[in-house]
Design an enzyme around this catalytic site. Structure first.
Site, mmCIF file in Angstrom:
data_model
loop_
_atom_site.group_PDB
_atom_site.id
_atom_site.type_symbol
_atom_site.label_atom_id
_atom_site.label_comp_id
_atom_site.label_asym_id
_atom_site.label_seq_id
_atom_site.Cartn_x
_atom_site.Cartn_y
_atom_site.Cartn_z
ATOM 1 N N ASP A 286 0.817 -1.128 0.097
ATOM 2 C CA ASP A 286 -0.080 -0.077 -0.031
ATOM 3 C C ASP A 286 0.955 1.240 -0.009
ATOM 4 O OD1 ASP A 286 -3.136 0.715 1.659
ATOM 5 O OD2 ASP A 286 -2.094 1.807 0.048
HETATM 6 C C1 GLC Z 1 -4.113 4.378 -0.160
HETATM 7 C C2 GLC Z 1 -5.182 3.085 0.349
HETATM 8 C C3 GLC Z 1 -5.162 2.200 -0.938
HETATM 9 C C4 GLC Z 1 -5.025 2.644 -2.268
HETATM 10 C C5 GLC Z 1 -3.716 3.183 -2.087
HETATM 11 C C6 GLC Z 1 -3.649 3.839 -3.596
HETATM 12 O O1 GLC Z 1 -3.650 4.691 0.981
HETATM 13 O O2 GLC Z 1 -5.006 2.681 1.584
HETATM 14 O O3 GLC Z 1 -6.390 1.332 -0.376
HETATM 15 O O4 GLC Z 1 -5.383 1.642 -2.965
HETATM 16 O O5 GLC Z 1 -3.377 3.993 -1.441
HETATM 17 O O6 GLC Z 1 -4.414 4.934 -3.692
#
Ligand code: GLC
Length: 740
Positions: A286
């Site tokens: 993430d």
């Molecule tokens: C964010 C979220 C995740 C998302 C990623 C890309 O922090 O936690 O769910 O897919 O970053 O945007």
């Protein structure tokens, strides 16, 4: 590109002419193996890295110097937040034409409940108990995304949430593992279909692996301490279901789980996901969760963070650049790490292959198809269908609803009555206000020509200013009925949007109390991303509709229910607490040794709050009445390998047709470990005309009764069980049976 093409041909040749049947490689495997053999270490590391596009659309071509550099030097194999047929084509051309091997980029984006046509937030859709419609939302999202140059959705979010203070409860399917698993599969199948190379499907992501929703205090990103048994009983089932359904990717959670950040968890990723579940896709971190392991104080440097993530099975690093910066050095120091790298790159390339990107890197970047399918009218029709079925009728005193369309005067009051932003909810991707029909607009469209609509905001969502009450009271006093539209704005739930108090923000409760004091009937339209704890509202207003954040067709869908052209059928996928002090409160809890007994002090309860929630899991009313009777089992005991049939009669004894979600629960009376007092094991959503009766049938086998026993084996145990059927987890008919 030429090299890729020749490798592709070589792969097909090798795949068809292996030395013997046993060693014959599929064309895909032959291609991937030959490509991997061609790649330098730097090129491999590039495929394990993902950068973000600039957040704002900077025009049809990629001109951002950093992005151009990353793409043309093979420093990344993927971008997120780059979308649109023209921009993705532009970025793809940089990678395909200007790198040595011309390996195509994969473009990912968060389309949690729609790309441009915005559907209800996932928690709302889970209240519809309509898996076909939930799947259809995902299909339409994929159709719009795949025409707009996108290949990969960072969805479905399948985290189980038992704490409504957690802002991301809006993003999943609620508190139940069984229902969460069904919804996860529906969404994966909707996004991916049965052919990732189709121009109307995209790769999906099961996230956030795992137990991210168990954040202490409901505070996003906080520590999670979960026993392995609870992990496997509660938080893993939807992920396992998604993996079994063939989800293309997984995403690590931000959380540390029992002391190990999920991004470096060999237990989660290498042991459970890749070994036990035989997952063949790839795992993406993430946002910067790799580098954040230094903040978790488990890595003393970014280099060590990269090493922990690699060993932990993280195949692609999102946004942070520890792989880019340190992987070559790590391999020099530990040459055996090349096996981890080859595994990761193979997984990433395999998904690109399945998407058809090596055959045609530009196949999804088609401006003509984008213009044709995005925001198609059929998508809005679906948005209205799923939205109205996601609405949960919580109260309807004196049959206040449905409203007559020939009412003289309706007052539509409240800060969200004509708000175009809030219905989009959080994580609304490319959804735009101009696509939204508000509640006020929907009511005007649905009410009769003779009906006069009066309106006033009354107050803001989250302010102490009550200067608008006077005008609101004046409008209310002139009306036959008041529709009060209150709740949370879009960005009061979602990521990094936890609340310590889950009541109505600002002075909205006082607004309702003022409106109620006028003596007119008050219908509350609640718009929210999480359960709202507000006993006075539920217990004093004449009707309450839980409408969540319903997307672009919020207005027409809510009007359909208000005026009765659709009889509400939604059922809660989460418990609604009476107060934040009851949290965590969920239906599938343990009995304890001193279960609540109002007549006995020394039992599990609060001295200053009710024991029961405001509304239980599975609850939802209708404009008609359903009577349950005659719960019958075809046997009172059975062996593993056999099954038991359960039948129940349900009658529509009310005045109008309606759909009912008939729910099946079990209770294992005794086990080698303590067992929940209820577990959802089935449901049927069925339509009944007034006076109509149906017999609903369920079947259970020993495999439905498995759990993680005292030796951590997933198995059933013979013993006494109860089976329950009813309209919600707090209103059930029961019967006994034995598993022998
Ligand atoms: C964010 C979220 C995740 C998302 C990623 C890309 O922090 O936690 O769910 O897919 O970053 O945007």
């Amino acid at each position: 590109m030429r090299l890729i093409f020749s490798t592709f041909i070589l792969g097909i040749f090798l795949g068809c002419s292996g030395p013997d049947q046993a060693q014959k490689l599929s064309p895909k495997q032959a291609f991937l193996d030959s490509l991997l053999n061609e790649m330098t270490l730097a090129e491999k590391i590039g495929q394990m890295s993902q950068a973000t596009g600039n957040w704002e659309k900077t025009g049809p071509v990629v001109t951002d110097p950093d992005m151009v550099d990353l793409a043309t030097r093979g420093k990344v194999g993927s971008f997120l937040n780059v979308f649109g047929a023209a921009r993705t084509r532009s970025a793809q051309e940089l990678a395909v034409n200007q790198t040595r091997l011309g390996i195509p980029l994969i473009f990912g984006y968060d389309m949690i409940h729609g790309y441009k046509t915005t559907f209800p937030i996932p928690l709302a859709e889970a209240a519809s108990w309509d898996l076909d419609l939930i799947k259809r939302s995902a299909e339409i999202t994929a159709i719009e995304a795949a025409a707009s140059g996108l290949h990969w959705n960072f969805a479905p979010m399948v985290d189980i949430a038992r704490d409504p203070r957690w802002g991301r409860i809006m993003e999943g399917a609620g508190e139940d593992p069984w229902w969460g698993s069904k919804v996860a599969v529906a969404r994966v199948q909707g996004y991916q279909g049965d052919d990732l190379s189709s121009l109307s499907t995209i790769a999906a992501t099961a996230k956030h692996f795992a137990a991210y929703g168990a954040a202490e205090g409901g505070r996003d990103y906080n520590t999670t301490e979960v026993s392995e048994r609870t992990l496997r009983e509660v938080y893993l089932p939807p992920f396992q279901a998604a993996a079994k359904a063939g989800v293309a990717t997984f995403m690590n959670g931000f959380n540390d789980l029992n002391g190990i950040p999920a991004t470096a968890s060999e237990l989660l990723v290498r042991q459970i996901l890749k070994k036990e579940w035989d997952f063949q896709g790839f795992v993406v971190s993430d946002w910067a969760s790799v580098q954040e392991m230094t903040d978790h104080s488990i890595a003393s440097s970014d280099k060590e963070a990269a090493e922990l993530a690699l060993i932990g099975g993280c195949d692609m690093e999102m946004v942070s650049t520890t792989y880019t910066e340190f992987m070559e050095e790590l391999v020099k120091e530990n040459p055996t790490y090349i096996s981890y790298i080859d595994e990761a790159v193979h997984r990433v390339l395999a998904i690109k292959y399945d998407l058809g990107l090596f055959q045609d890197p530009y196949r999804y970047s088609d401006p003509a198809r984008e213009a044709e399918v995005v925001l198609h009218n059929d998508h809005f029709k679906h948005a209205r269908e799923i939205a109205k079925r996601s609405i949960v009728l919580l109260e309807n005193r004196n049959q206040t609803l449905p409203l007559n369309t020939d009412l003289n005067r309706i007052a539509v009051i409240g800060p969200l009555a004509d708000d175009k932003e809030t219905p989009l909810g959080t994580w609304s991707a490319q959804g735009r206000q101009e696509h939204v029909t508000t509640i006020l607009e929907g009511i005007k469209l649905a009410s009769g020509d003779e009906t006069k609509i009066l309106t006033a905001k009354g107050c803001e969502v989250n302010s102490s200013d009550k200067s608008g009450f006077k005008n609101a009271r004046s409008m209310a006093k002139q009306a036959d009925v008041i529709i009060a539209v209150v709740g949370e704005e879009a960005l009061m739930s979602g990521e990094a949007l936890s609340r310590s108090d889950i009541g109505l923000p600002g002075v909205q409760l006082e607004l309702l109390q003022m409106l109620k004091a006028t003596g007119k009937p008050v219908v509350v339209v609640l718009m929210n991303g999480r359960p709202i704890a507000e006993p006075w509202m539920y217990e004093n207003c004449d009707a309450v509709l839980e409408t969540w954040h319903l997307g672009v067709q919020s207005g027409p869908a809510i009007a359909d229910v208000l005026f009765g052209s659709y009889n509400p059928s939604g059922k809660l996928p989460v418990t609604i607490p009476r107060s934040v002090g009851q949290i965590p409160i969920y239906y599938n809890h343990k009995n304890t040794g001193r279960a609540y007994d109002p007549t006995e002090r020394y039992t599990s309860q609060y001295i200053d709050e009710d024991h029961l929630p405001q509304y239980p899991f599975g609850y939802g009313l209708s404009y008609t009445e359903f009577e349950y009777s005659n719960l019958v089992l075809d046997k009172s005991s059975f062996h593993a390998g056999e099954s038991i049939s359960i039948g129940v009669d349900i009658k529509n004894s009310g005045p109008v047709s309606g759909e009912e979600v008939v729910q099946l629960y079990v209770r294992d009376m005794f086990g080698s470990v303590t067992r929940p007092v209820l577990e959802l094991k089935g449901f049927h959503k069925t339509m009944l005309a007034p006076g109509e009766s149906q017999t609903i049938h369920f079947t259970l086998g020993a495999e439905d009764l498995r759990f993680w026993d005292k030796d951590m084996k997933f198995s059933w145990e013979p013993g006494n069980f109860k089976v329950f059927v009813g309209p919600d987890s707090g209103d059930l008919l029961g019967a006994d049976f034995k598993l022998l």
